[in-house]
Design a protein around this motif. Sequence first.
Motif, PDB file in Angstrom:
ATOM      1  N   GLU A 191       0.812  -1.207   0.000  1.00 29.23           N
ATOM      2  CA  GLU A 191       0.000   0.000   0.000  1.00 29.23           C
ATOM      3  C   GLU A 191       0.853   1.268   0.000  1.00 29.23           C
ATOM      4  OE1 GLU A 191      -2.778   0.342   3.238  1.00 29.23           O
ATOM      5  OE2 GLU A 191      -3.042   2.482   2.812  1.00 29.23           O
ATOM      6  N   LEU A 192       1.825   1.319   0.877  1.00 29.79           N
ATOM      7  CA  LEU A 192       2.601   2.561   1.017  1.00 29.79           C
ATOM      8  C   LEU A 192       3.515   2.820  -0.169  1.00 29.79           C
ATOM      9  CD1 LEU A 192       3.503   2.802   4.789  1.00 29.79           C
ATOM     10  CD2 LEU A 192       1.714   3.943   3.509  1.00 29.79           C
ATOM     11  N   PHE A 193       4.149   1.780  -0.670  1.00 24.45           N
ATOM     12  CA  PHE A 193       4.995   1.978  -1.839  1.00 24.45           C
ATOM     13  C   PHE A 193       4.159   2.466  -3.012  1.00 24.45           C
ATOM     14  CE2 PHE A 193       8.286  -1.145  -0.082  1.00 24.45           C
ATOM     15  CZ  PHE A 193       9.186  -0.154   0.190  1.00 24.45           C
ATOM     16  N   TYR A 194       2.943   1.946  -3.108  1.00 23.83           N
ATOM     17  CA  TYR A 194       2.086   2.343  -4.214  1.00 23.83           C
ATOM     18  C   TYR A 194       1.591   3.773  -4.047  1.00 23.83           C
ATOM     19  CZ  TYR A 194      -1.709   2.284  -7.608  1.00 23.83           C
ATOM     20  OH  TYR A 194      -2.535   2.579  -8.658  1.00 23.83           O
ATOM     21  N   LEU A 203       7.171   2.774   7.183  1.00 19.50           N
ATOM     22  CA  LEU A 203       6.673   1.484   6.710  1.00 19.50           C
ATOM     23  C   LEU A 203       6.417   0.527   7.866  1.00 19.50           C
ATOM     24  CD1 LEU A 203       6.103  -0.439   4.386  1.00 19.50           C
ATOM     25  CD2 LEU A 203       8.545  -0.875   4.207  1.00 19.50           C
ATOM     26  N   CYS A 204       7.391   0.423   8.737  1.00 19.59           N
ATOM     27  CA  CYS A 204       7.258  -0.495   9.870  1.00 19.59           C
ATOM     28  C   CYS A 204       6.169  -0.032  10.836  1.00 19.59           C
ATOM     29  CB  CYS A 204       8.592  -0.632  10.594  1.00 19.59           C
ATOM     30  SG  CYS A 204       9.822  -1.563   9.660  1.00 19.59           S
ATOM     31  N   ARG A 205       6.081   1.260  11.017  1.00 23.00           N
ATOM     32  CA  ARG A 205       5.048   1.778  11.912  1.00 23.00           C
ATOM     33  C   ARG A 205       3.671   1.422  11.377  1.00 23.00           C
ATOM     34  NH1 ARG A 205       5.230   7.176  11.323  1.00 23.00           N
ATOM     35  NH2 ARG A 205       7.465   7.055  11.699  1.00 23.00           N
ATOM     36  N   ALA A 206       3.474   1.610  10.074  1.00 22.14           N
ATOM     37  CA  ALA A 206       2.181   1.293   9.465  1.00 22.14           C
ATOM     38  C   ALA A 206       1.872  -0.195   9.551  1.00 22.14           C
ATOM     39  CB  ALA A 206       2.165   1.761   8.010  1.00 22.14           C
ATOM     40  N   ALA A 207       2.908  -1.014   9.477  1.00 25.82           N
ATOM     41  CA  ALA A 207       2.701  -2.458   9.492  1.00 25.82           C
ATOM     42  C   ALA A 207       2.573  -3.006  10.908  1.00 25.82           C
ATOM     43  CB  ALA A 207       3.858  -3.146   8.766  1.00 25.82           C
ATOM     44  N   GLY A 208       2.927  -2.208  11.893  1.00 29.23           N
ATOM     45  CA  GLY A 208       2.936  -2.717  13.255  1.00 29.23           C
ATOM     46  C   GLY A 208       4.021  -3.756  13.456  1.00 29.23           C
ATOM     47  N   ALA A 234       9.783  -8.006  -2.890  1.00 29.55           N
ATOM     48  CA  ALA A 234       8.882  -9.053  -2.416  1.00 29.55           C
ATOM     49  C   ALA A 234       7.431  -8.604  -2.478  1.00 29.55           C
ATOM     50  CB  ALA A 234       9.250  -9.454  -0.991  1.00 29.55           C
ATOM     51  N   SER A 235       7.188  -7.346  -2.187  1.00 30.42           N
ATOM     52  CA  SER A 235       5.803  -6.880  -2.213  1.00 30.42           C
ATOM     53  C   SER A 235       5.269  -6.858  -3.637  1.00 30.42           C
ATOM     54  CB  SER A 235       5.686  -5.493  -1.566  1.00 30.42           C
ATOM     55  OG  SER A 235       6.192  -4.489  -2.424  1.00 30.42           O
ATOM     56  N   LEU A 236       6.120  -6.532  -4.593  1.00 35.92           N
ATOM     57  CA  LEU A 236       5.688  -6.575  -5.993  1.00 35.92           C
ATOM     58  C   LEU A 236       5.508  -8.019  -6.451  1.00 35.92           C
ATOM     59  CD1 LEU A 236       7.793  -3.812  -7.817  1.00 35.92           C
ATOM     60  CD2 LEU A 236       5.437  -3.708  -7.013  1.00 35.92           C
TER      61      LEU A 236
END
Lengths: 193, 193
Positions: A20-23, A34-39, A58-60
Amino acid sequence: MATSTDKTSTRDRLLDAATELFYRDGVSIGVEALCRAAGVSKRSMYQLFASKDEVLAASLERRAPEYGRRLGLSAEESEPPRPPRERILHVFEQLEAASVQDDYRGCPFLSALVELKDPGHPASVVALRAKGALVETFRAEAERGGAKDPDLLARQLALIFDGASARAGAGAETLQGLTKTTAATLLDAAGMN
Amino acid sequence: MATSTDKTSTRDRLLDAATELFYRDGVSIGVEALCRAAGVSKRSMYQLFASKDEVLAASLERRAPEYGRRLGLSAEESEPPRPPRERILHVFEQLEAASVQDDYRGCPFLSALVELKDPGHPASVVALRAKGALVETFRAEAERGGAKDPDLLARQLALIFDGASARAGAGAETLQGLTKTTAATLLDAAGMN
DNA sequence: CGGGCGGTACACCGATCGGTCTCGGTCCGC
DNA sequence: GCGGACCGAGACCGATCGGTGTACCGCCCG
């Protein structure tokens, strides 16, 4: 053993947030955010992946199959195979449907390629593979549909696809049947159905 | 009085370097590296521009006219006006010629839009204007050439143009006559010449 | 009960970010 | 010759970058 859902959960949470964030914000989003958003703690992220670049790749990678599926190009055995022309036009219908969402930012693979500018970047390799798969699927359908020059048609359709996603994502175009019309014109010219 | 060449030289040197570095390395290039490459101090840069964003916008702005000119779309009075079909096809010839250079990274305006992701960014405004001008020029030529639906044709050509520049810039496509062929097909379908 | 193991929290690292400021030099008009 | 405008070099600012090291916690397995 990775049998249940919770075993992979931190990895999944991380990749979900990364997707989501990269996009939404681009590849320049920070590891901290990124880590904060992912918990997920940075420590865990760096135990799962060697670097931020690998997280992006990996996310792609994980997004690729679902991407092809949503475009209706996966070889599903459920439905009786619709004619190639319909299947191709369906891709552009899906693209146009996605593009009207106000959080649409274009094809994530193309965006990553443009932002990274480095074809050797692990994420670029993944993105190029996904793009190649799309063209190849177009080509197979074109051949199946009796197009005069399947390879040419497939590359033309890819031009339309990427041009449309880039322009719509940038807010320079609203599509509205444009891609389907254009694709149909090209299919006609290729003598397909 | 800004009459001679040296009065504007620091500004020009800065914008020249900005044009090159932003294009080659992306908008994330640092102010420090930018100024070093330009032989301009940061202090001078911030006296000429309010922020890095403004430098980017100005560098795109300055590039816009030359961009249209190189595509052969400017209204030059020198040559007798070639027929609209030729003029449009010439744009794609130029695009393909540019794309074979190994430092080609796609259309700088589209790249900026993709990288910034913020349509409100000053540079995005400039880029969107440049993109709009391209479509409008296509539309005018289409009308002049008697196309059935000049607006549709212009948007189709823009799709081809941006799709091709993005794919070629990303290394996912080598063009090789692809855009000219495709454009010709669309021109034919639009009943133009 | 005890020891890993996977996880968070968080301080910390050097580097770099965009942006400001000071210093010293050079050149130009008076 | 002098004053000021201009400009390059670069120190400096706080913030953030990607990435690491340390300490602590809960949980499952033996």
